[in-house]
Scaffold this motif. Structure first.
Motif, PDB file in Angstrom:
ATOM      1  N   GLY A  56     116.250  45.284   9.599  1.00 45.44           N
ATOM      2  CA  GLY A  56     117.313  45.326  10.606  1.00 45.44           C
ATOM      3  C   GLY A  56     117.577  43.946  11.183  1.00 45.44           C
ATOM      4  O   GLY A  56     116.798  43.005  10.989  1.00 45.44           O
ATOM      5  N   ALA A  57     118.655  43.845  11.925  1.00 50.56           N
ATOM      6  CA  ALA A  57     119.074  42.550  12.483  1.00 50.56           C
ATOM      7  C   ALA A  57     118.079  42.037  13.521  1.00 50.56           C
ATOM      8  O   ALA A  57     117.407  42.820  14.197  1.00 50.56           O
ATOM      9  CB  ALA A  57     120.456  42.683  13.113  1.00 50.56           C
ATOM     10  N   GLU A  58     118.005  40.734  13.638  1.00 45.20           N
ATOM     11  CA  GLU A  58     117.207  40.077  14.682  1.00 45.20           C
ATOM     12  C   GLU A  58     118.028  40.092  15.969  1.00 45.20           C
ATOM     13  O   GLU A  58     119.037  39.395  16.074  1.00 45.20           O
ATOM     14  CB  GLU A  58     116.882  38.638  14.255  1.00 45.20           C
ATOM     15  CG  GLU A  58     116.242  37.782  15.329  1.00 45.20           C
ATOM     16  CD  GLU A  58     114.906  38.315  15.809  1.00 45.20           C
ATOM     17  OE1 GLU A  58     114.887  38.879  16.932  1.00 45.20           O
ATOM     18  OE2 GLU A  58     113.919  38.183  15.074  1.00 45.20           O
ATOM     19  N   ASP A  59     117.621  40.931  16.936  1.00 43.57           N
ATOM     20  CA  ASP A  59     118.423  41.023  18.169  1.00 43.57           C
ATOM     21  C   ASP A  59     117.780  40.308  19.358  1.00 43.57           C
ATOM     22  O   ASP A  59     118.312  40.317  20.467  1.00 43.57           O
ATOM     23  CB  ASP A  59     118.705  42.492  18.519  1.00 43.57           C
ATOM     24  CG  ASP A  59     117.439  43.271  18.875  1.00 43.57           C
ATOM     25  OD1 ASP A  59     116.324  42.703  18.786  1.00 43.57           O
ATOM     26  OD2 ASP A  59     117.562  44.454  19.245  1.00 43.57           O
ATOM     27  N   ASN A  60     116.595  39.692  19.125  1.00 42.40           N
ATOM     28  CA  ASN A  60     115.896  38.925  20.166  1.00 42.40           C
ATOM     29  C   ASN A  60     115.635  39.752  21.429  1.00 42.40           C
ATOM     30  O   ASN A  60     115.511  39.206  22.525  1.00 42.40           O
ATOM     31  CB  ASN A  60     116.686  37.658  20.544  1.00 42.40           C
ATOM     32  CG  ASN A  60     116.805  36.709  19.370  1.00 42.40           C
ATOM     33  OD1 ASN A  60     115.813  36.379  18.740  1.00 42.40           O
ATOM     34  ND2 ASN A  60     118.019  36.293  19.046  1.00 42.40           N
ATOM     35  N   SER A  61     115.553  41.059  21.273  1.00 48.49           N
ATOM     36  CA  SER A  61     115.309  41.929  22.435  1.00 48.49           C
ATOM     37  C   SER A  61     113.831  41.919  22.810  1.00 48.49           C
ATOM     38  O   SER A  61     112.967  41.507  22.025  1.00 48.49           O
ATOM     39  CB  SER A  61     115.743  43.361  22.123  1.00 48.49           C
ATOM     40  OG  SER A  61     114.932  43.904  21.094  1.00 48.49           O
ATOM     41  N   ARG A  62     113.562  42.414  24.017  1.00 45.93           N
ATOM     42  CA  ARG A  62     112.165  42.522  24.470  1.00 45.93           C
ATOM     43  C   ARG A  62     111.388  43.506  23.600  1.00 45.93           C
ATOM     44  O   ARG A  62     110.175  43.368  23.414  1.00 45.93           O
ATOM     45  CB  ARG A  62     112.124  42.968  25.936  1.00 45.93           C
ATOM     46  CG  ARG A  62     112.575  41.886  26.908  1.00 45.93           C
ATOM     47  CD  ARG A  62     112.410  42.315  28.351  1.00 45.93           C
ATOM     48  NE  ARG A  62     113.459  43.244  28.763  1.00 45.93           N
ATOM     49  CZ  ARG A  62     113.492  43.825  29.967  1.00 45.93           C
ATOM     50  NH1 ARG A  62     112.534  43.581  30.845  1.00 45.93           N
ATOM     51  NH2 ARG A  62     114.481  44.632  30.292  1.00 45.93           N
ATOM     52  N   TYR A  63     112.095  44.490  23.061  1.00 50.81           N
ATOM     53  CA  TYR A  63     111.433  45.494  22.221  1.00 50.81           C
ATOM     54  C   TYR A  63     110.968  44.864  20.912  1.00 50.81           C
ATOM     55  O   TYR A  63     109.836  45.084  20.469  1.00 50.81           O
ATOM     56  CB  TYR A  63     112.392  46.660  21.956  1.00 50.81           C
ATOM     57  CG  TYR A  63     112.834  47.340  23.232  1.00 50.81           C
ATOM     58  CD1 TYR A  63     112.011  48.260  23.874  1.00 50.81           C
ATOM     59  CD2 TYR A  63     114.056  47.025  23.825  1.00 50.81           C
ATOM     60  CE1 TYR A  63     112.391  48.856  25.059  1.00 50.81           C
ATOM     61  CE2 TYR A  63     114.442  47.616  25.019  1.00 50.81           C
ATOM     62  CZ  TYR A  63     113.608  48.532  25.635  1.00 50.81           C
ATOM     63  OH  TYR A  63     113.982  49.109  26.815  1.00 50.81           O
ATOM     64  N   ARG A  64     111.839  44.076  20.306  1.00 48.97           N
ATOM     65  CA  ARG A  64     111.468  43.422  19.044  1.00 48.97           C
ATOM     66  C   ARG A  64     110.319  42.441  19.265  1.00 48.97           C
ATOM     67  O   ARG A  64     109.383  42.378  18.463  1.00 48.97           O
ATOM     68  CB  ARG A  64     112.684  42.702  18.454  1.00 48.97           C
ATOM     69  CG  ARG A  64     112.476  42.201  17.019  1.00 48.97           C
ATOM     70  CD  ARG A  64     113.778  41.647  16.460  1.00 48.97           C
ATOM     71  NE  ARG A  64     113.682  41.178  15.094  1.00 48.97           N
ATOM     72  CZ  ARG A  64     113.858  41.913  14.015  1.00 48.97           C
ATOM     73  NH1 ARG A  64     114.094  43.204  14.142  1.00 48.97           N
ATOM     74  NH2 ARG A  64     113.781  41.392  12.794  1.00 48.97           N
TER      75      ARG A  64
END
Length: 684
Positions: A354-362
């Protein structure tokens, strides 16, 4: 253009017996074009007797055999041609087509590569190679090859269409539309191209253009199943149930016809779960899809020849496979899972496409696992090779047939044991998955024959939950959301496709029977809001009692949820993460238990939370329970108190306890494998 006269003239020439092999070969060429394959075979056999050393004669004979479905003879002719002339491009291309027809994708790919290595300007070979590479999941290479073909032959419909498909599969939807438009200029009546364009528009959120594309496809081909399925899905997303019912009949007929004819239905296994709660039909659709994937990739799987390391005493290596290691419901509930695994016994690998979304979850997931591998740009074979090279013992797919899934990676069997969990709430129907992590509520034992996977029963709920969710710590005022202090606030934050006319009718009844109550819903689109308001008006409900919330970040959503009193679940597909969200916010959830996994998820969650009183057996009981709770504040207060005092301490929100039980399941699976036992029912 007079084929009948042409073939009669050729027969006269052949009967005269006076003409040269070149003239007979020309007659055979005409015969193939006219569909007189028997004549073509006879004349080419005469040519070969006279001049047995010309490769092209064997090529034409092979084509004539292939047209009659005499595939072994055709293959023999093409093989003879390349022996006579190792640089015979036509033979390699025809062999590639033959292998493609026969589902031998790897052999087909190799034949077209050979043709291209001899003649790099053969646009047909490049175009077909693009098609095969896409089927093999090698999308980056398919794109490169397709662009080469397009540069050589910009007036080819098929090349632009194939490039559009590759871009769509890669998630480059704007580029896909650009290529589809080029294809449509050349062939305006291509239903398949319109469908690809519609899917691309849909993913970009341009719904009106998507609908137009699908409807145009149906004008070109009234039986275009994928267009019908997408129109049904859009109608459900917009709560346009009249249209949904109309398309559902089409989908039903098309699916049952495909199953009877042992073909792959146009509707996906996930869409079937959404519209049918019959586990037998769910299983049949999933099996058809998985068997087709298995058949297409069988040759590639054999060529990869994966070996598995005999890990008898070391740590069990778990590989999680997903495109949702980011700001997504799967990541919301699994955020802490990866870091909580016992590192004395397990090693955790995450494979992300999946895309790299730089979220806290990732970020949390990356920090929680031992190794995080981005496989977005790897082909299916390369991704499977990486998983196998890493020595993964148990591969856990978290997507199934959900949006953007790459089930083909698992079909290549990179790990000795393969497991399905979360994501799609049902069976994959696949022989390449051994187990399904589940519980006895969502998949009772009497439904086991509707699942290709063997059950791994966890002792409580199948769904993990994060007991330390990211949440905005701010004071919430109802007025911020258009709610008043004295209203009894029913809510449903499930995705709009889960709302059907049956459940909405019940909700209107509940509101009409519950004074000073409102229904708070998630707005997926302006169309959805308009449709629900229109239906409510026709049913005599003041539309001011429907309050719509806009999408916000997960931490903000968890905070605002506390403004609700009672969450009303949907019936055909329950809320899963959204049910847990409500309980986190100390909002009780009322559900109705259905017939298949997707309609029993909330039952499992509420049972584990100790809130079984909030489970109805049917919609009549569901309505009565909702009205009773809204009217009887003492009864509602008791439920609320149970929720506030005990639910956060229940097994549902004991993440550490869940992980230990999951690990027990993995250990039992692995021990069974080491003892060379076939997959079987496992109960933790």
């Amino acid at each position: 253009g007079d084929k009948e006269s042409a073939i009669l003239e050729c027969r006269k020439i052949a009967r005269s017996g006076k003409d040269s092999p070149d003239v007979l070969k020309l007659c055979a060429d005409i015969a193939v074009q006219c569909g007189a394959y028997g004549d073509a075979v006879r004349w080419l056999q005469q040519v070969i007797k006279t001049d047995p050393d010309k490769a092209i004669s064997y090529c034409w004979l092979g084509i004539a055999y292939a047209k009659q479905n005499m595939l072994q003879k055709a293959k023999g002719c093409f093989s003879k041609a390349v022996i006579l002339d190792p640089n015979c491009v036509v033979a390699y291309c025809e062999m590639g087509m033959l292998y493609m027809q026969n589902g031998q994708l790897l052999a087909s790919r190799n034949s077209f590569y050979r043709a291209v290595s001899i003649n790099g300007n053969d646009w047909r070979a490049l175009g077909n190679l693009c098609l095969i590479l896409r089927d093999l999941g090698d999308l980056q290479e398919a794109m490169r090859v397709g662009r080469r073909a397009a540069a050589l032959r910009p007036d080819s419909f098929q090349i632009w269409h194939n490039l559009g498909n590759v871009c769509k599969d890669t998630g480059l939807f704007r580029k896909a539309i650009k290529y589809y438009q080029k294809a449509i200029k050349i062939r305006p009546d291509s239903a398949g191209t319109r469908v690809g364009m519609g899917i691309s528009y849909y993913h970009l959120g341009e719904i009106e253009k998507a609908v137009h594309s699908f409807k145009t496809a149906l004008n070109d081909d009234p039986f275009e199943g994928t267009a019908i399925c997408n129109l049904f899905n859009i109608a459900m997303m917009n709560c346009d149930w009249e249209k949904a019912d109309y398309y559902k009949k089409w989908v039903d007929r098309a699916t049952m016809k495909s199953l009877r004819e042992e073909k792959v239905p146009a509707e996906t296994p996930f869409l079937n779960l959404v519209r049918s709660d019959d586990p037998a039909v769910n299983c049949a659709v999933a099996r058809a899809w998985s068997r087709d994937i298995d058949r297409k990739l069988n040759e590639l799987r054999q060529s990869l020849g994966f070996r598995y390391k005999k890990n008898r005493q070391g740590k069990i290596r778990i590989g999680y496979l997903s495109n949702n290691f980011g700001d997504h419901p799967t990541a919301h509930i699994t955020r802490r899972l990866y870091g909580l695994h016992d590192r004395e016994r397990f090693e955790i690998y995450c494979y992300s496409f999946g895309a790299e979304d730089n979220s806290r979850y990732r970020k949390a997931i990356k920090e929680g696992c031992d190794v995080f591998v981005d496989i977005r740009n790897l082909s299916n074979a390369e991704a499977a090779r990486r998983i196998n090279d890493d020595g993964v013992d148990i591969l856990v797919d978290l997507v199934g047939y959900m949006k953007g899934g790459r089930i083909e990676i698992a079909a290549l069997r990179p790990a000795p044991v393969q497991v399905r969990w979360l994501g799609m709430a049902g069976t994959t129907g696949a022989d390449f998955f051994d187990y399904l992590i589940t519980d006895k509520t969502v998949t009772p034992e009497n439904q086991a024959h509707f699942y290709s996977e063997k059950f791994v029963y966890l002792p409580e709920c199948y769904q993990v939950n994060d007991n330390r969710p990211l949440i905005e710590k701010s004071e919430i005022h109802r007025s911020e959301f258009g709610l008043t202090k004295n209203d009894f606030v029913f809510c449903c934050f499930n995705t709009s496709y889960k709302i059907n006319n049956a459940i909405f009718d019940v909700w209107i009844n509940i509101l009409n029977r519950s004074p000073n109550s409102v229904l708070w819903l998630m707005a997926s689109s302006g169309w959805m809001k308009d449709r629900l308001r229109d239906v409510a008006t026709k049913k005599g409900l003041d539309i001011r009692r429907l309050i719509f919330a806009e999408k916000v970040s997960k931490p903000e959503h968890l905070a605002r949820l506390s403004a609700a009193d009672l969450a009303l679940d949907t019936n055909m597909v329950n809320g899963a993460a959204s049910t847990s969200d409500a309980l986190h916010a100390k909002v009780p959830v009322l559900t109705v238990q259905g017939n298949h996994f997707a309609s029993r998820m909330a039952t499992s969650i509420l049972t584990t939370a100790g809130l079984a009183d909030l489970i109805a057996r049917n919609l009549i009981e569901y309505e009565e329970k909702a009205v009773a709770l809204a009217r009887d504040r003492n009864k509602f207060g008791a439920i609320k108190q149970t929720l506030e005092l005990h639910v956060r301490e229940s097994p549902l929100f004991h993440t550490e306890r869940f992980v230990r039980n999951l690990e027990k399941g993995y250990a039992l699976i692995w021990n069974r494998h080491l003892n060379e036992k076939a997959p079987g029912l496992i109960e933790v």
